[in-house]
Structure formats: structure tokens, C-alpha cells
Design a protein around this motif. Structure first.
Motif, short mmCIF file in Angstrom:
data_model
loop_
_atom_site.label_atom_id
_atom_site.label_comp_id
_atom_site.label_asym_id
_atom_site.label_seq_id
_atom_site.Cartn_x
_atom_site.Cartn_y
_atom_site.Cartn_z
N GLY A 38 0.83 -1.21 0.00
CA GLY A 38 0.00 0.00 0.00
C GLY A 38 0.86 1.25 0.00
O GLY A 38 0.58 2.22 -0.74
N CYS A 67 -8.35 4.46 10.83
CA CYS A 67 -9.70 3.91 10.60
C CYS A 67 -9.60 2.39 10.57
O CYS A 67 -8.73 1.84 9.88
CB CYS A 67 -10.26 4.43 9.28
N ASP A 68 -10.49 1.74 11.30
CA ASP A 68 -10.58 0.28 11.27
C ASP A 68 -11.67 -0.09 10.28
O ASP A 68 -12.86 0.16 10.55
CB ASP A 68 -10.90 -0.24 12.69
N ARG A 111 -13.05 -2.68 9.65
CA ARG A 111 -14.04 -3.67 10.09
C ARG A 111 -15.30 -2.99 10.61
O ARG A 111 -16.31 -3.65 10.86
CB ARG A 111 -13.44 -4.54 11.20
N ALA A 146 -5.34 -5.79 4.61
CA ALA A 146 -5.62 -7.21 4.77
C ALA A 146 -5.05 -7.72 6.07
O ALA A 146 -4.19 -7.09 6.69
CB ALA A 146 -5.02 -8.02 3.61
N ILE A 181 -11.66 -8.20 7.96
CA ILE A 181 -10.84 -7.16 7.32
C ILE A 181 -10.99 -7.27 5.79
O ILE A 181 -11.38 -6.32 5.12
CB ILE A 181 -9.34 -7.30 7.69
N THR A 202 -4.83 -12.09 -4.32
CA THR A 202 -3.68 -12.98 -4.45
C THR A 202 -4.03 -13.98 -5.56
O THR A 202 -5.20 -14.11 -5.93
CB THR A 202 -3.38 -13.83 -3.18
N LYS A 243 -10.41 -13.29 -0.37
CA LYS A 243 -9.91 -12.68 -1.60
C LYS A 243 -10.75 -13.15 -2.79
O LYS A 243 -10.99 -12.39 -3.74
CB LYS A 243 -8.44 -13.03 -1.83
N PRO A 285 -1.12 -10.33 -6.74
CA PRO A 285 0.35 -10.42 -6.65
C PRO A 285 0.80 -11.80 -6.19
O PRO A 285 0.12 -12.46 -5.39
CB PRO A 285 0.73 -9.38 -5.59
N GLY A 286 1.94 -12.20 -6.67
CA GLY A 286 2.67 -13.31 -6.06
C GLY A 286 3.43 -12.74 -4.87
O GLY A 286 3.09 -11.68 -4.36
N GLY A 293 4.91 -7.05 7.04
CA GLY A 293 3.63 -7.62 7.49
C GLY A 293 3.42 -9.02 6.98
O GLY A 293 2.96 -9.91 7.71
P1 NAP Z 1 1.04 -5.32 5.30
O1 NAP Z 1 2.16 -4.35 5.23
O2 NAP Z 1 0.84 -6.05 6.58
O3 NAP Z 1 -0.27 -4.54 4.89
C1 NAP Z 1 -1.53 -4.73 5.44
C2 NAP Z 1 -2.09 -3.37 5.79
O4 NAP Z 1 -3.47 -3.50 6.10
C3 NAP Z 1 -1.41 -2.74 7.01
O5 NAP Z 1 -1.04 -1.41 6.70
C4 NAP Z 1 -2.51 -2.75 8.07
O6 NAP Z 1 -2.40 -1.63 8.92
C5 NAP Z 1 -3.75 -2.69 7.21
N1 NAP Z 1 -4.94 -3.20 7.92
C6 NAP Z 1 -5.08 -4.43 8.46
N2 NAP Z 1 -6.26 -4.53 9.07
C7 NAP Z 1 -6.87 -3.33 8.92
C8 NAP Z 1 -8.11 -2.81 9.34
N3 NAP Z 1 -8.97 -3.56 10.05
N4 NAP Z 1 -8.43 -1.56 9.01
C9 NAP Z 1 -7.58 -0.79 8.29
N5 NAP Z 1 -6.39 -1.24 7.85
C10 NAP Z 1 -6.04 -2.49 8.17
O7 NAP Z 1 1.19 -6.44 4.18
P2 NAP Z 1 1.42 -6.33 2.61
O8 NAP Z 1 2.27 -7.47 2.24
O9 NAP Z 1 1.83 -4.97 2.21
O10 NAP Z 1 -0.03 -6.63 2.04
C11 NAP Z 1 -0.79 -5.63 1.37
C12 NAP Z 1 -1.83 -6.29 0.49
O11 NAP Z 1 -1.19 -7.08 -0.50
C13 NAP Z 1 -2.77 -7.24 1.21
O12 NAP Z 1 -4.05 -7.15 0.63
C14 NAP Z 1 -2.17 -8.58 0.94
O13 NAP Z 1 -3.13 -9.62 1.05
C15 NAP Z 1 -1.74 -8.37 -0.49
N6 NAP Z 1 -0.73 -9.31 -0.96
C16 NAP Z 1 0.53 -9.26 -0.46
C17 NAP Z 1 1.47 -10.15 -0.96
C18 NAP Z 1 2.88 -10.14 -0.47
O14 NAP Z 1 3.64 -11.03 -0.86
N7 NAP Z 1 3.30 -9.19 0.34
C19 NAP Z 1 1.10 -11.06 -1.94
C20 NAP Z 1 -0.19 -11.08 -2.41
C21 NAP Z 1 -1.11 -10.18 -1.93
P3 NAP Z 1 -2.81 -1.72 10.49
O15 NAP Z 1 -2.26 -3.00 11.02
O16 NAP Z 1 -2.18 -0.49 11.07
O17 NAP Z 1 -4.29 -1.67 10.52
#
Ligand code: NAP
Ligand code: HXC
Length: 299
Positions: free
Chosen positions: A28, A72-73, A75, A102, A123, A153, A170, A196-197, A203
């Protein structure tokens, strides 16, 4: 990121106003940075206000422009409504939404409690829908067009063992993308998704590869390109899908995974590791079998 990391000309996203859920970290934040650098006003939300503020300050410090952090949450539908009130009061309608927030963790499915399932589904599945719905109602009431991009994903196509609540959620968003792309296209609201892979993020690594450092996401040998994704590749793709010139792209979910999910679908993907000697030997053995069969043919 520097301008050389982007395939778009400066100012390409000027006038765009985009909310990125979970925009304070990981994918993000990378998408926020690219869109900001190209001139968009950015809103990022998440539950950790301090993380959001730090990300906004870092990005604006590096590139100028506007990144507004909103705790903002997603959920909580009322919290989403308040956030959207705040954004709309700050300069009018959003032009785009990126459903990126996520939750996820690996677990044997039989070890999950109902609360564990809800922790993810609330979420990803419900939260992303509620944000989309709140924004959508406003766009429709005001007659505004907009682009919605959801980060999924590749599991939406071939499943996600040991990450079942995430894969199910998803997959639901994938169907939302396909459905609303049709239902709301006449209203000027389009829907696409990126699948994305693996991309190294703090996170993701903490929950899907616990104990590993960010540069060792599992075994990349299984990936046809032998590596994880580069956040710049993902960010450029997101800019393209949010750009007005991609308006005719609607209802699509596009993988960015080095070809990994296609490799999983075939029976012989592992053979790409064979060397010349192995191919020669296999060919000789197959020829031997063919010759033997041919010798027995009576017609
Ligand atoms: P990440 O840094 O953990 O990102 C998840 C973000 O979601 C965090 O900023 C978290 O912030 C926020 N979040 C979680 N629960 C929330 C809530 N209830 N309300 C508002 N915000 C919330 O992980 P990432 O790897 O960048 O993942 C980002 C996206 O890419 C996700 O959709 C993930 O499924 C997708 N994705 C990632 C990969 C990968 O390899 N990294 C692969 C495929 C897809 P807070 O905890 O502060 O709320
Ligand atoms: C089994 C678990 C568990 C685990 C939590 N739970 N972790 N169950 N195995 N590893 C259970 C808890 O025991 C509890 O159930 C319930 O889940 C809720 O736990 P909480 O800790 O109270 O949840 P909460 O504080 O709401 O946190 C939500 C979360 C957390 C999803 C659990 O991980 C989170 O905030 N994640 C946000 C960021 C994130 O996950 N990023 C990764 C995205 S990467 P009980 O019944 O015991 O009370 C991604 C990549 C996809 O999606 C594709 C990669 C290729």
C-alpha cells in the motif's frame, strides 16, 4: 523511489484523489508513493495512527504533495463512513479507491477458531466491501466516475491451503470485482484487481514466513523467474490501472507473480530445472519405448 523507477510522465496522476486502505505499510505504501510522485492526492488508512503519520511524513518529505493519514478500522462500517465524510469534506469526491488492507496468517485450517476466521474475513472480505460500498454510494449520488482496484492474491484461482480464510475472502473480492464492474459501469465506476505473487514486506513475512527475514520469503525456486516481486513493478501496474487511460479496462484481475500460478497448474513445471544431459537422456528413453512399441505394430 525516484522518477526513474516509474514508467509514467511527471504529473500523470495530477487531479486524482485516491484512498489506499492499509497504505501506511508494504504494498500500500509503495502504491501511495508512486501515485503521489505522479501528482495524486493520497489518503491512507489503517488502525495504527502512528504508523500512518510516519509514512505520510516520510513520503511527503521525500516527494512533497499530499498524503493524509486517517486512523480507521475498516471492520467498522461507521468508522468507514466517518473517514469518507472527512475525505469528501477535504476537497470533494475521491477519484479512486485501492482496497489493499488485509490480515493473514498461516495456520492449519483445523486449528482455526471462529474468531480466527473472523479476524481475517472481517478485514479482507467484509471490510473491503464496506469501504467500496460507502464510496460507491457517494459516487453514485454525485454522478462521479471512479476507479476501484483491489489487491488480491493468485489464490483466487487455485486456492490457498493453510491460508484458507484469506483465500476465501480474496476470492469473494474477486467476484465483487467482476460483479460491480458490470453493475456500476453505466455509472462510470470501474473495477479491477491485481493478484500479486510474493513481495517482501514486513507484514507478510511476519505472518506467512514467521522467523524469516524479509529477504528470504520461502523457496523462490518454485517461481519461474526464481525471485519475488519488486515493489516498483507492482506500483507501476497499480498506477496504470488507476490512470484514466485504462478506463476501458474493467472487471479484470491481473496476476503479477513471475508466472508462478501458471507453473503450479501444469504437471511438469519442475522440468525447467533439467539440464541438457537430462533432456537428452529422457529423449533417448522415450525413443527406446517408442521403438519397442513400433516393433510390435501389426498395422
Ligand atoms: P502489510 O504491510 O501487513 O499490509 C496490510 C495493511 O493492512 C497494514 O497497513 C494494516 O495496517 C492494514 N490493515 C489491516 N487490518 C486493517 C483494518 N482492520 N483496518 C484498516 N487497515 C487495516 O502487508 P502487505 O504485504 O503490504 O499486504 C498488502 C496487500 O497485498 C494485502 O491485501 C495482501 O493480502 C496483499 N498481498 C501481499 C502479498 C505479499 O507477498 N506481500 C502477496 C499477495 C497479496 P494496520 O495494522 O495499522 O491496521
Ligand atoms: C491460528 C490465530 C493466529 C495463528 C491469530 N489467531 N493468529 N489462530 N494461528 N497464527 C487467532 C487468535 O487466536 C484469535 O482467536 C483470533 O485469531 C484473533 O486474533 P487477534 O490477535 O485478536 O486478532 P487481531 O488483533 O484482530 O489481528 C488480526 C490478525 C493480525 C489478522 C490476526 O495478523 C493482523 O492484524 N494482521 C494485519 C496485517 C497482515 O496480516 N498482513 C499480512 C498480509 S500478507 P481466539 O479464538 O484464540 O480468540 C498477505 C499475503 C497474501 O495477505 C499472499 C502472499 C503470496
Amino acid at each position: 523511489m525516484t522518477p526513474d523507477d516509474l514508467m509514467f510522465k511527471p504529473g500523470a496522476m495530477a487531479g486524482q484523489r485516491i484512498l489506499i486502505t492499509g497504505g501506511g505499510t508494504g504494498l500500500g505504501k509503495a502504491m501511495a508513493e508512486a501515485l503521489l510522485m505522479l501528482g495524486a492526492d493520497i489518503y491512507i488508512c489503517g488502525r495504527r495512527g502512528g504508523v500512518l503519520k510516519a509514512a505520510a511524513a516520510e513520503l511527503m518529505g521525500a516527494h512533497g504533495g499530499k498524503v493524509a493519514p486517517i486512523a480507521c478500522d475498516i471492520r467498522v462500517p461507521e468508522a468507514i463512513h466517518d473517514m469518507c465524510d472527512q475525505i469528501w469534506a477535504d476537497g470533494g469526491a475521491l477519484t479512486g479507491l485501492i482496497n489493499n488492507a488485509a490480515g493473514n496468517f498461516i495456520s492449519r485450517t483445523e486449528d482455526l477458531s471462529p474468531r480466527a476466521f473472523d479476524a481475517i474475513a472481517n478485514i479482507v472480505f467484509r471490510g473491503s466491501f464496506f469501504v467500496t460500498l460507502d464510496c460507491g454510494k457517494r459516487w453514485i449520488a454525485e454522478g462521479k466516475s471512479a476507479a476501484v482496484l483491489s489487491i488480491l492474491t493468485t489464490w483466487v484461482w487455485n486456492g490457498g491451503p493453510f491460508t484458507v480464510p484469506s483465500a476465501m475472502s480474496k476470492a469473494g473480492l474477486n467476484v465483487m470485482t467482476q460483479s460491480l464492474a458490470v453493475e456500476w459501469a453505466p455509472k462510470g465506476i470501474r473495477f479491477n484487481a491485481i493478484a500479486p505473487g510474493p513481495f517482501y514486506t514486513e507484514g507478510m513475512t511476519a505472518r506467512l514466513n514467521p522467523g524469516a527475514d524479509q529477504s528470504s520469503y520461502g523457496d523462490m525456486k518454485a517461481n519461474p523467474m526464481g525471485r519475488a516481486g519488486d515493489l516498483r513493478e507492482l506500483a507501476n501496474m497499480a498506477v496504470w490501472l488507476m490512470h484514466p487511460f485504462s478506463t476501458y479496462v474493467n472487471g479484470q484481475t491481473i496476476a503479477i507473480d513471475g508466472g508462478a500460478w501458471n507453473a503450479g497448474g501444469g504437471s511438469f513445471a519442475a522440468l525447467r530445472d533439467w539440464d541438457d544431459a537430462q533432456w537428452t537422456k529422457a529423449r533417448e528413453m522415450i525413443r527406446g519405448a517408442n521403438d519397442k512399441d513400433r516393433a510390435q505394430r501389426t498395422v
